[in-house]
Design an enzyme around this catalytic site. Structure first.
Site, PDB file in Angstrom:
ATOM      1  N   THR A  53       0.867  -1.232   0.069  1.00 64.23           N
ATOM      2  CA  THR A  53       0.017  -0.127   0.185  1.00 64.23           C
ATOM      3  C   THR A  53       0.827   1.321  -0.030  1.00 64.23           C
ATOM      4  OG1 THR A  53      -1.792  -1.169   1.053  1.00 64.23           O
ATOM      5  CG2 THR A  53      -1.995   1.243   1.271  1.00 64.23           C
ATOM      6  N   TYR A 141       4.285 -12.258   5.420  1.00 64.88           N
ATOM      7  CA  TYR A 141       2.781 -11.746   4.841  1.00 64.88           C
ATOM      8  C   TYR A 141       2.462 -12.915   3.769  1.00 64.88           C
ATOM      9  CZ  TYR A 141       0.262  -8.316   2.235  1.00 64.88           C
ATOM     10  OH  TYR A 141      -0.809  -7.433   1.631  1.00 64.88           O
ATOM     11  N   LYS A 169       0.681 -11.435   8.752  1.00 62.71           N
ATOM     12  CA  LYS A 169      -0.061 -10.611   8.122  1.00 62.71           C
ATOM     13  C   LYS A 169      -1.184 -11.795   7.117  1.00 62.71           C
ATOM     14  CE  LYS A 169      -1.131  -6.449   5.214  1.00 62.71           C
ATOM     15  NZ  LYS A 169      -0.599  -5.396   4.536  1.00 62.71           N
ATOM     16  N   VAL A 209      -4.022  -5.513  10.112  1.00 63.28           N
ATOM     17  CA  VAL A 209      -3.045  -4.510   9.417  1.00 63.28           C
ATOM     18  C   VAL A 209      -4.104  -4.062   8.134  1.00 63.28           C
ATOM     19  CG1 VAL A 209      -1.073  -4.113   8.100  1.00 63.28           C
ATOM     20  CG2 VAL A 209      -0.966  -5.763  10.032  1.00 63.28           C
TER      21      VAL A 209
END
Length: 299
Positions: A53, A141, A169, A209
Site C-alpha cells: 500500500t 505476509y 499478516k 493491518v
C-alpha cells in the site's frame, strides 16, 4: 494448545501510503503529518511503512530509508513501526532488513517472494535466512493471490519455532487454514484484509493491518474491543456497519483509493506512481459518501 500472548505490534495497524509531491518526489513532511494523524487522531497502535500500500515496488532503497526514519522520528515513541522489507530476492530482502533495523524499525514485514514462485524448501529457507539475520520480530505476509503461492500450513507451524518469527499478516482468505496454524503455534495473526478482522478474531487472531484503517481505525478498534470484551453481539453489529468501508477501499487498487480519499479530505499525499493512476470521480465520491457516516467513531 498454546497461551495467546499480548500482540507484539498492537491490535490496530495501518499499512500507510507513501506521500509524494506533485512532481513525484517523496514528500517527507506530508508523511510525518499523515503518520501523526493515523496514530494521534485515529488511534492506530502501529504503522506498516514501505509495504505494498506504500507503493514499495516503486520506491528506491534510499527513499525507503528516508521514509522509515521520518515515520519513526514522528511516532516511534508511541506506536509500533513495522518496515516492509520483502522482495523476490533474498539478498535484497536481507539488505532492506538491515536498513530497517538501522532506521529504528520495531519489526519487519516479509512477504512471500512474488512472481518467482520458489519451491517449498527454498521458500522456507528464504524466511529463515531473513529471520536469522535480524534481531527484529518478523511478520510474515501470506498473500497468495498476489505472490502466486501460499505459505503452507505445515511450514508456518515450523517457522513459528524460530524465535524471531512472531506474526502473520494473513491475506490468504482461508479462515480454517489460519485457525489450524494458530491452534498449533504461537504465531499472532493479523487480518491483512480489513473485512476479515472479525472472522479472524473469532478463531484466535489478534488484530488487523488495514488499508481502510486510514479512515476506519477507531471503528476497527471498537470491533476488537467489543469482541475481546465478550460482547460478540456488539462486535457483530459494528462489523456489519463497517463492511462497506472495509470493502469499498478495494473498489479499485487500495493505495489509489486511499490517496484519492485522503487528498479529498484535506490530507496531502499526492498521487500514485505509475503504473497506478487516478480513481474515477464517481467511484471516489461513492467511497467518500461511505466514509462520511463513520465520523461518530472518531476519538
Amino acid at each position: 494448545m498454546t497461551e495467546q500472548l499480548e500482540p507484539v505490534f498492537g491490535r490496530v495497524l495501518t499499512a500507510m501510503v507513501t506521500p509524494f509531491t506533485d512532481d513525484d518526489q517523496l514528500a517527507l513532511d506530508d508523511a510525518v503529518t499523515l503518520a501523526r494523524h493515523l496514530v494521534d487522531d485515529l488511534g492506530n497502535d502501529g504503522l506498516v511503512v514501505n509495504g505494498t500500500t506504500g507503493e514499495s515496488p516503486t520506491t528506491s532503497d534510499d527513499e525507503k530509508r528516508a521514509l522509515l526514519e521520518a515515520v519513526v522520528g514522528a511516532v516511534g515513541d508511541r506506536a509500533s513501526v513495522v518496515a516492509g522489507v520483502g522482495t523476490f530476492s533474498t539478498r535484497h530482502t536481507l539488505e532492506l532488513a538491515e536498513q530497517a533495523a538501522g532506521a529504528g524499525a520495531d519489526g519487519i514485514l516479509v512477504v512471500t517472494p512474488y512472481y518467482s514462485r520458489p519451491p517449498e524448501a527454498e521458500l522456507e529457507r528464504h524466511f529463515t535466512t531473513v529471520a536469522d539475520a535480524t534481531d527484529l520480530p518478523v511478520m510474515l505476509y501470506d498473500i497468495p493471490h498476489r505472490a502466486g503461492i501460499p505459505i503452507p500450513e505445515a511450514m508456518l507451524i515450523r517457522l513459528s519455532e524460530h524465535p524471531n518469527i512472531r506474526a502473520v499478516k494473513d491475506a490468504k482468505g482461508a479462515i480454517a487454514s489460519s485457525a489450524t496454524v494458530m491452534a498449533q503455534s504461537t504465531l499472532q495473526y493479523y487480518a491483512g484484509d480489513d473485512a476479515m478482522l472479525l472472522p479472524l478474531l473469532a478463531v484466535g487472531g489478534v488484530g488487523v493491518v488495514g488499508t481502510s484503517t486510514h479512515f476506519t481505525a477507531p471503528l476497527a478498534r471498537q470491533i476488537v474491543d467489543a469482541f475481546l470484551g465478550g460482547d460478540v453481539g456488539q462486535a457483530t453489529s459494528l462489523n456489519k456497519y463497517a463492511i462497506p468501508a472495509f470493502t469499498g477501499v478495494f473498489a479499485t487498487q487500495g493505495c489509489m483509493m486511499v490517496k484519492a480519499a485522503l487528498n479529498a479530505r484535506g490530507l496531502r499525499v499526492g498521487g500514485c506512481r505509475a503504473p497506478m493512476g487516478d480513481v474515477p470521480g464517481p467511484m471516489l465520491q461513492r467511497y467518500l459518501d461511505t466514509l462520511a457516516v463513520y465520523e461518530e467513531f472518531r476519538d
